[in-house]
Design a protein around this motif. Structure first.
Motif, mmCIF file in Angstrom:
data_model
loop_
_atom_site.group_PDB
_atom_site.id
_atom_site.type_symbol
_atom_site.label_atom_id
_atom_site.label_comp_id
_atom_site.label_asym_id
_atom_site.label_seq_id
_atom_site.Cartn_x
_atom_site.Cartn_y
_atom_site.Cartn_z
ATOM 1 N N LYS A 187 -4.793 7.936 32.619
ATOM 2 C CA LYS A 187 -4.031 8.949 32.703
ATOM 3 C C LYS A 187 -2.625 8.356 31.846
ATOM 4 N N ALA A 188 -2.325 7.791 32.420
ATOM 5 C CA ALA A 188 -0.601 7.372 31.960
ATOM 6 C C ALA A 188 -1.031 7.294 30.242
ATOM 7 N N ILE A 189 -1.985 6.751 30.110
ATOM 8 C CA ILE A 189 -1.990 5.954 28.806
ATOM 9 C C ILE A 189 -1.740 7.956 28.068
ATOM 10 N N ALA A 190 -2.728 8.419 28.599
ATOM 11 C CA ALA A 190 -2.634 10.041 27.971
ATOM 12 C C ALA A 190 -0.945 10.689 27.843
ATOM 13 N N ALA A 191 -0.735 10.809 29.264
ATOM 14 C CA ALA A 191 0.541 10.942 28.986
ATOM 15 C C ALA A 191 1.579 10.370 28.173
ATOM 16 N N LEU A 192 1.585 8.753 28.167
ATOM 17 C CA LEU A 192 2.108 8.744 26.695
ATOM 18 C C LEU A 192 2.016 9.115 25.449
ATOM 19 N N GLU A 193 1.070 9.014 25.253
ATOM 20 C CA GLU A 193 0.641 9.853 23.804
ATOM 21 C C GLU A 193 0.760 11.303 23.825
ATOM 22 N N ARG A 194 0.704 12.239 25.269
ATOM 23 C CA ARG A 194 1.563 13.533 24.727
ATOM 24 C C ARG A 194 3.018 12.876 24.469
ATOM 25 N N TYR A 195 3.180 12.867 25.133
ATOM 26 C CA TYR A 195 5.128 11.993 24.683
ATOM 27 C C TYR A 195 5.366 12.096 23.698
ATOM 28 N N LEU A 196 4.769 10.627 23.203
ATOM 29 C CA LEU A 196 4.851 10.325 22.221
ATOM 30 C C LEU A 196 5.118 11.024 21.279
ATOM 31 N N GLU A 197 3.717 11.674 20.818
ATOM 32 C CA GLU A 197 3.135 12.810 19.840
ATOM 33 C C GLU A 197 4.175 13.893 19.809
ATOM 34 N N VAL A 198 4.363 14.296 20.889
ATOM 35 C CA VAL A 198 4.785 15.670 20.969
ATOM 36 C C VAL A 198 6.203 15.919 21.792
ATOM 37 N N GLY A 199 6.777 14.817 22.639
ATOM 38 C CA GLY A 199 8.385 15.124 23.476
ATOM 39 C C GLY A 199 8.943 14.251 22.651
ATOM 40 N N ARG A 200 9.201 13.014 22.605
ATOM 41 C CA ARG A 200 10.019 12.291 21.866
ATOM 42 C C ARG A 200 10.391 12.375 20.656
ATOM 43 N N PRO A 201 9.486 13.554 19.740
ATOM 44 C CA PRO A 201 10.013 13.072 18.464
ATOM 45 C C PRO A 201 11.012 14.162 18.755
ATOM 46 N N GLN A 202 11.081 15.375 19.241
ATOM 47 C CA GLN A 202 11.990 15.902 19.593
ATOM 48 C C GLN A 202 13.686 15.393 19.903
#
Length: 307
Positions: A187-202
């Motif tokens: 679940k942590a991997i999934a949350a990190l992937e969402r953040y790195l792909e969508v959240g962090r770039p913003q």
């Protein structure tokens, strides 16, 4: 010779900085404790050289602090700082005899760490708004805290190159710059992937580096911000206890132990140098078992059913 105490104290602090690689917070504690003892020696005992220091001076200092209502935990820490300095001065030939060897510190019973239940952890992780980049970041922070048992400093200092989400692991540098590898849960991997792909770039700005978790200004997120965020989400989740970042690390260890993990494995995951540090979690598990026995065993309940 008033500067002799200070000169050798400075040499010890430089040794800790350059040779031991201790964190700024740990170095600050050493400096505060030892400077306090140096001033006690000069002002209360008119001592000007470490060669003049005796076990009696140390005992008098500890007693004076006890009289000033310092906690046993603080006294033990200060005495530990002084023992480290004592060992350094002996090794360098600055003194011929230890001034701490025969000094006994106050007894210190370690309290069982406060933890969250599994349900409380789930509510906490569900609290951020995942429609915002900050919310995606915060879910990833909470998931990683709970999944890998990181210290706050390890999480705020985490760099992109330290993570490998494909194999589900990250490399961290803990106390004393000791390196360890921590697994990352699904679940942590999934949350990190969402953040790195969508959240962090913003959140990225022109001067953003390779820190994994960044603020709205694009800089590495701070320890203070982590504390504020966790208190905020604990309130939103309706958790009626003072939740701190370290509670997720404690919960990680306690829940692993409850699930049957070996204490040595937990020691390695947490990066504890000594197994005795990890053993505090066995008291949490013992209390949980005792509580369950008291609640459910027919001869432990306050009001037993009559036959």
């Amino acid at each position: 010779m008033a500067s002799q105490l200070q000169d050798e104290l400075d040499a010890f602090l430089a040794f800790l900085t350059l040779e031991k690689g201790l964190s700024e917070n740990t170095l600050s504690n050493y400096q505060v404790d030892l400077e306090q003892f140096r001033l006690f020696l000069m002002e209360a005992r008119k001592v000007r050289s470490w060669k003049e220091v005796s076990a009696g001076h140390v005992s008098d200092w500890i007693y004076s602090l006890s009289e000033a209502d310092y906690s046993n935990a603080s006294l033990c820490r200060k005495l530990s700082s002084l023992r480290s300095l004592d060992a350094f001065l002996l090794r360098d030939g600055c003194i011929r005899k230890s001034f701490t060897e025969i000094v006994s510190g106050p007894s210190l019973r370690r309290k069982a760490p406060y933890t969250l239940s599994i349900q409380e952890v789930e509510r906490l992780i569900s609290a951020p708004d995942e429609t915002t980049p900050q919310g995606l970041r915060d879910v990833a922070i909470l998931e990683l805290f709970y999944s890998s048992g990181l210290r706050v400093s390890e999480l705020t200092g985490l760099q992109l190159q330290q993570m490998d989400l494909e194999i589900g692991a990250l490399k961290v540098f803990g106390k004393g710059s000791k390196e360890r590898v921590c697994p990352i849960g699904r679940k942590a991997i999934a949350a990190l992937e969402r953040y790195l792909e969508v959240g962090r770039p913003q959140l990225v700005r022109a001067k953003t580096g390779s820190s994994v978790f960044i603020s709205s200004r694009g800089s590495a997120i701070s320890r203070k911000t982590i504390w504020v965020l966790i208190r905020k989400y604990a309130s939103l989740a309706g958790i009626d206890k003072p939740v701190k970042p370290h509670m997720l690390r404690h919960s990680f260890a306690t829940h692993l132990l409850s699930g049957g993990a070996d204490l040595r494995v937990i020691q390695e995951l947490l990066g504890h140098a000594d197994i005795s540090t990890t053993q505090i979690y066995t008291s949490v598990e013992s209390e949980r078992v005792r509580s369950a026995h008291d609640e459910f065993h027919p001869r432990s309940r306050g009001n037993m059913d009559t036959v």
